[in-house]
Write a protein that holds these residues in place. Structure first.
Motif, PDB file in Angstrom:
ATOM      1  N   PRO A   1       0.804  -1.237   0.000  1.00 14.58           N
ATOM      2  CA  PRO A   1       0.000   0.000   0.000  1.00 14.58           C
ATOM      3  C   PRO A   1       0.828   1.273   0.000  1.00 14.58           C
ATOM      4  CG  PRO A   1       0.064  -0.947   2.202  1.00 14.58           C
ATOM      5  CD  PRO A   1       0.758  -1.925   1.302  1.00 14.58           C
ATOM      6  N   THR A   2       2.135   1.170   0.231  1.00 13.95           N
ATOM      7  CA  THR A   2       2.968   2.372   0.305  1.00 13.95           C
ATOM      8  C   THR A   2       3.156   3.036  -1.041  1.00 13.95           C
ATOM      9  OG1 THR A   2       4.991   1.053   0.044  1.00 13.95           O
ATOM     10  CG2 THR A   2       4.195   1.453   2.288  1.00 13.95           C
ATOM     11  N   ARG A   3       2.842   2.333  -2.123  1.00 18.56           N
ATOM     12  CA  ARG A   3       3.033   2.901  -3.463  1.00 18.56           C
ATOM     13  C   ARG A   3       1.715   3.080  -4.207  1.00 18.56           C
ATOM     14  NH1 ARG A   3       6.589  -0.661  -6.736  1.00 18.56           N
ATOM     15  NH2 ARG A   3       6.141  -2.358  -5.279  1.00 18.56           N
ATOM     16  N   ILE A   4       0.613   3.166  -3.477  1.00 18.68           N
ATOM     17  CA  ILE A   4      -0.700   3.431  -4.065  1.00 18.68           C
ATOM     18  C   ILE A   4      -1.197   4.769  -3.536  1.00 18.68           C
ATOM     19  CG2 ILE A   4      -3.050   2.595  -4.369  1.00 18.68           C
ATOM     20  CD1 ILE A   4      -2.062  -0.206  -3.743  1.00 18.68           C
ATOM     21  N   TYR A   5      -1.436   5.740  -4.427  1.00 15.26           N
ATOM     22  CA  TYR A   5      -1.816   7.092  -4.022  1.00 15.26           C
ATOM     23  C   TYR A   5      -3.092   7.523  -4.736  1.00 15.26           C
ATOM     24  CZ  TYR A   5       2.762   7.775  -1.813  1.00 15.26           C
ATOM     25  OH  TYR A   5       3.853   7.681  -0.998  1.00 15.26           O
TER      26      TYR A   5
ATOM     27  N   ALA B   1      -1.261   3.446   2.639  1.00 18.10           N
ATOM     28  CA  ALA B   1      -0.575   3.111   3.882  1.00 18.10           C
ATOM     29  C   ALA B   1      -0.762   4.178   4.953  1.00 18.10           C
ATOM     30  CB  ALA B   1       0.912   2.898   3.618  1.00 18.10           C
ATOM     31  N   GLY B   2      -1.493   5.248   4.645  1.00 16.63           N
ATOM     32  CA  GLY B   2      -1.743   6.306   5.625  1.00 16.63           C
ATOM     33  C   GLY B   2      -0.832   7.498   5.504  1.00 16.63           C
ATOM     34  N   GLN B   3      -0.006   7.553   4.463  1.00 15.54           N
ATOM     35  CA  GLN B   3       0.920   8.677   4.279  1.00 15.54           C
ATOM     36  C   GLN B   3       0.216   9.837   3.585  1.00 15.54           C
ATOM     37  OE1 GLN B   3       3.641   6.485   1.894  1.00 15.54           O
ATOM     38  NE2 GLN B   3       4.828   5.711   3.625  1.00 15.54           N
TER      39      GLN B   3
ATOM     40  N   ASN C   1       7.462  19.251  -7.335  1.00 14.88           N
ATOM     41  CA  ASN C   1       8.180  19.772  -6.168  1.00 14.88           C
ATOM     42  C   ASN C   1       7.646  19.281  -4.834  1.00 14.88           C
ATOM     43  OD1 ASN C   1       9.829  21.392  -7.876  1.00 14.88           O
ATOM     44  ND2 ASN C   1       8.196  22.929  -7.979  1.00 14.88           N
ATOM     45  N   ALA C   2       6.482  18.659  -4.802  1.00 14.83           N
ATOM     46  CA  ALA C   2       5.929  18.168  -3.534  1.00 14.83           C
ATOM     47  C   ALA C   2       5.641  16.679  -3.581  1.00 14.83           C
ATOM     48  CB  ALA C   2       4.650  18.942  -3.192  1.00 14.83           C
ATOM     49  N   PHE C   3       4.981  16.209  -4.639  1.00 16.35           N
ATOM     50  CA  PHE C   3       4.588  14.808  -4.694  1.00 16.35           C
ATOM     51  C   PHE C   3       5.771  13.884  -4.940  1.00 16.35           C
ATOM     52  CE2 PHE C   3       3.052  11.095  -7.115  1.00 16.35           C
ATOM     53  CZ  PHE C   3       2.214  10.554  -6.152  1.00 16.35           C
ATOM     54  N   LEU C   4       6.522  14.128  -6.014  1.00 15.81           N
ATOM     55  CA  LEU C   4       7.628  13.230  -6.361  1.00 15.81           C
ATOM     56  C   LEU C   4       8.689  13.134  -5.266  1.00 15.81           C
ATOM     57  CD1 LEU C   4       8.112  13.997 -10.175  1.00 15.81           C
ATOM     58  CD2 LEU C   4       7.033  12.000  -9.129  1.00 15.81           C
ATOM     59  N   PRO C   5       9.116  14.262  -4.646  1.00 13.13           N
ATOM     60  CA  PRO C   5      10.140  14.129  -3.601  1.00 13.13           C
ATOM     61  C   PRO C   5       9.682  13.373  -2.357  1.00 13.13           C
ATOM     62  CG  PRO C   5      10.052  16.385  -4.436  1.00 13.13           C
ATOM     63  CD  PRO C   5       8.846  15.683  -4.957  1.00 13.13           C
ATOM     64  N   SER C   6       8.385  13.186  -2.158  1.00 12.14           N
ATOM     65  CA  SER C   6       7.878  12.599  -0.914  1.00 12.14           C
ATOM     66  C   SER C   6       7.461  11.141  -1.048  1.00 12.14           C
ATOM     67  CB  SER C   6       6.687  13.411  -0.400  1.00 12.14           C
ATOM     68  OG  SER C   6       5.622  13.361  -1.327  1.00 12.14           O
ATOM     69  N   ILE C   7       7.534  10.559  -2.241  1.00 14.44           N
ATOM     70  CA  ILE C   7       7.044   9.186  -2.418  1.00 14.44           C
ATOM     71  C   ILE C   7       8.177   8.166  -2.445  1.00 14.44           C
ATOM     72  CG2 ILE C   7       4.993   9.968  -3.641  1.00 14.44           C
ATOM     73  CD1 ILE C   7       6.317   9.224  -6.259  1.00 14.44           C
ATOM     74  N   GLY C   8       9.408   8.615  -2.214  1.00 18.44           N
ATOM     75  CA  GLY C   8      10.528   7.690  -2.191  1.00 18.44           C
ATOM     76  C   GLY C   8      11.034   7.346  -3.579  1.00 18.44           C
ATOM     77  N   ARG C   9      12.024   6.454  -3.610  1.00 18.32           N
ATOM     78  CA  ARG C   9      12.662   6.098  -4.875  1.00 18.32           C
ATOM     79  C   ARG C   9      12.136   4.799  -5.474  1.00 18.32           C
ATOM     80  NH1 ARG C   9      19.130   7.399  -3.913  1.00 18.32           N
ATOM     81  NH2 ARG C   9      18.896   9.634  -3.445  1.00 18.32           N
ATOM     82  N   LYS C  10      11.415   4.037  -4.706  1.00 10.41           N
ATOM     83  CA  LYS C  10      10.945   2.747  -5.207  1.00 10.41           C
ATOM     84  C   LYS C  10       9.869   2.956  -6.254  1.00 10.41           C
ATOM     85  CE  LYS C  10       9.648  -1.850  -3.556  1.00 10.41           C
ATOM     86  NZ  LYS C  10       9.293  -2.671  -2.373  1.00 10.41           N
ATOM     87  N   ARG C  11       9.997   2.309  -7.357  1.00 13.91           N
ATOM     88  CA  ARG C  11       9.066   2.423  -8.465  1.00 13.91           C
ATOM     89  C   ARG C  11       8.651   1.026  -8.927  1.00 13.91           C
ATOM     90  NH1 ARG C  11       9.422   6.811  -6.777  1.00 13.91           N
ATOM     91  NH2 ARG C  11       9.671   8.794  -7.883  1.00 13.91           N
TER      92      ARG C  11
END
Length: 595
Positions: A168-172, A218-220, A266-276
């Motif tokens: 769930p950490t990579r579902i937004y 995941a609640g982020q 500037n906000a979304f991409l820097p906060s979702i980590g590097r895992k793709r």
């Protein structure tokens, strides 16, 4: 304290009478069977002779069993169609049923049944309740179960393809919501007992404020973008606010494509980590559909999944759960600070109140938004459209024949109702009530008014990102985007022109792509008529789809294509003139670049 009432069947009374024949007293039979003594006594005296069922509460029924069953089925049918009945509607239908039967009644035939009768009617049928309705646009009420099933099928295949069924950490989910001074506090207030309806004035906010926000399963919660109308607050409004939050202004306070791209980069991409890869689920707002937004997502390993049009109230996690809870927290905190009534909430305090309200919402509230919509854990049965399910009726409904398609039935020219009541054929309404309990009328076209040519995306679609196996180091000169053949098969919306992205940020067409050749051939035919393109890689720059049922118009300067039906009427006129005079026609992008 009211007694424990229970309906008794004929078999229960026959069983009780068998004990009486054996010489047992009435009191012992009552204790043995659980049937009250007075009830058994009344039955022995013949008080309930001729009643069906033999025991029921209150006076004699004014409606027969068949009539009442048809009325209950009709109430359920209208409710799930988005046309629920009110108390007055129920009374009117009861009077019409009684009048048609021609029998004597205790009802007032002018005013209908009393409110007390309606209350007892609702109490008798436990599956019915009185609730306050919420407004729903007609286009949203017309969402079909097939559209929802298609979305969940596409969601399931996308989650499996990206290996996100258990991550769930990579579902937004991303969406916008407005704050315009219509917030109501939800906490209880202290008032004198004699005040029957305590009122509280709304929380007023000067101007309009838009919140652009994303949440994960995941609640982020990545940093949001707050957009003010007119200008930013004069005083210091960012003290105590994280530096990652973004603040912008527009004349109306609404989001546009540039602001969305600023937040995405500037906000979304820097906060979702590097895992793709990462899956971003969003609606069909025009800012999400720009070619720049789609290309930026693809280049950064973010797959985009779009709902079908007018379905976000059912499928979007932010709309279903999170925004409701957030606005309640903002309203309650504003009331606690005394900003209600004639005292307007200063805009400089809004970011601080918003931040505290978001902090009060736990990660469980965020993750529950996804579970309520069946995204994570995946549950394709979590959401149902406003469609009638015959199996939910009290009566056993019959299947409708293939020739009874609602779209093919003839409607009355005067009232719009179908000439053949489909509810009778479904077994929901008795034939005697076919002219009273009728299905909702179809919407009619008034006069010669043409239907709107506005296009809606009736199916969900996904735009896949660059495959991780094809993504090389950031120090390389070129990164090649995979062709559509490598994308998910069978998913609509993946027809994006193959491009090669260089290090300097410029874009050029791949030599392997044959789109250019086909466009030139189509443009030659366009000088005489509008073109029909059979290339799956071409997207309309207006609706971002590849619908081949419409004519295409190509710009004579750039490589943009657009559906003729997607153009405004004045632009269609310009296109027609260019075809007649052989003059070049330029798309809106080229016209704005010249200005």
């Amino acid at each position: 304290m009211p007694r424990d009432q229970k309906l008794r069947t004929t078999e229960e009374f026959k069983f009780a009478k068998s004990f009486l024949k054996d010489g047992m007293s009435l009191l012992k039979v009552s204790k043995q069977t659980g049937i009250p003594y007075a009830t058994l006594h009344d039955h022995l005296r013949g008080r309930y002779v001729g009643r069906d069922p033999p025991s029921f509460f209150g006076p004699t029924n004014e409606l027969t069993v068949s009539e009442e069953e048809s009325l209950i089925n009709y109430i359920e049918y209208m409710a799930v169609r988005g046309l629920p009945l009110s108390r007055q509607n129920l009374k009117r239908f009861v009077i019409e049923i009684v009048k048609k039967s021609g029998r004597k009644t205790l009802f007032n035939l002018e005013n209908g049944p009393s409110d007390k009768w309606v209350t007892k009617f609702m109490k008798k049928h436990k599956n019915l309740s009185l609730k306050k309705s919420h407004p729903l646009e007609k286009c949203r009420a017309e969402i079909s179960q097939n559209q929802i099933d298609q979305y969940y099928d596409l969601l399931e295949s996308t989650l499996k393809r990206l290996d996100l069924m258990n991550d769930p950490t990579r579902i937004y989910n991303c969406d916008e919501s407005g704050f315009s001074g219509r917030l109501n506090g939800t906490k209880k207030v202290i008032v004198p007992k004699h005040i029957r309806h305590p009122y509280q004035t709304q929380v007023n906010i000067s101007g309009h404020i838009t919140l652009l926000l994303a949440i994960s399963a995941a609640g982020q919660t990545p940093p949001p973008l707050v957009i003010f109308s007119g200008a930013l607050p004069r005083d210091d409004y960012s003290t105590g606010i994280p530096d990652s939050w973004l603040f912008e202004k527009t004349e109306s306070g609404f989001v546009n494509s540039d602001l969305y791209m600023n937040w995405f980069n500037n906000a979304f991409l820097p906060s979702i980590g590097r895992k793709r890869p990462v899956l971003l689920i969003l609606d069909n707002h025009v800012t999400h559909l720009s070619t720049y937004a789609i290309d930026a997502a693809r280049d950064n390993g973010v797959d985009l999944l779009f709902f079908s049009s007018h379905s976000s109230h059912l499928l979007q996690p932010l709309d279903v759960v999170y925004f409701h809870a957030l606005k309640q927290k903002v309203a309650d905190m504003s009331v606690e600070l005394g900003y209600f009534g004639i005292k307007t909430l200063p805009r400089k305090f809004f970011p601080k109140i918003l931040m505290q309200s978001m902090n009060r919402l736990t990660g469980l509230t965020v993750s529950s938004s996804f579970s309520a919509t069946g995204i994570y854990p995946f549950n394709k049965k979590a959401v149902h459209a406003l469609e009638f399910n015959p199996s939910s009726c009290a009566s056993q409904s019959r299947a409708v024949n293939d020739g009874d398609d609602p779209e093919e039935r003839q409607a009355c020219d005067s009232c719009g109702h179908s000439k053949d009541n489909i509810l009778v054929k479904m077994g929901l309404v008795s034939a005697d009530l076919a002219n009273i309990l009728v299905e909702p009328p179809k919407s009619k076209q008034i006069g010669n008014k043409k239907q709107s040519k506005r296009k809606t995306l009736n199916t969900a679609r996904v735009y896949p990102s660059i495959s991780p196996s094809n993504v090389t180091s950031h120090n390389t000169d070129e990164t090649t985007v995979p062709s559509n053949d490598e994308a998910q098969p069978g998913s609509s919306g993946t027809n994006i022109i193959q491009k090669t992205i260089t290090k300097q940020g410029t874009k050029r067409k791949s030599k392997e792509c044959t789109t250019s050749t086909r466009k030139k051939k189509a443009k030659k035919s366009m000088k005489k008529s509008k073109a029909i393109i059979d290339d799956d890689n071409v997207l309309c720059i207006a609706c971002m789809t590849n619908n081949q049922q419409f004519y295409w118009v190509g710009c004579d300067r750039c490589d943009n294509w657009v559906h003729y039906e997607c153009l405004p009427a004045r632009v269609q006129t310009d296109v027609d003139l260019s075809l007649i005079t052989d003059e070049p026609w330029y798309c809106n992008v080229c016209v704005q670049s010249e200005e």
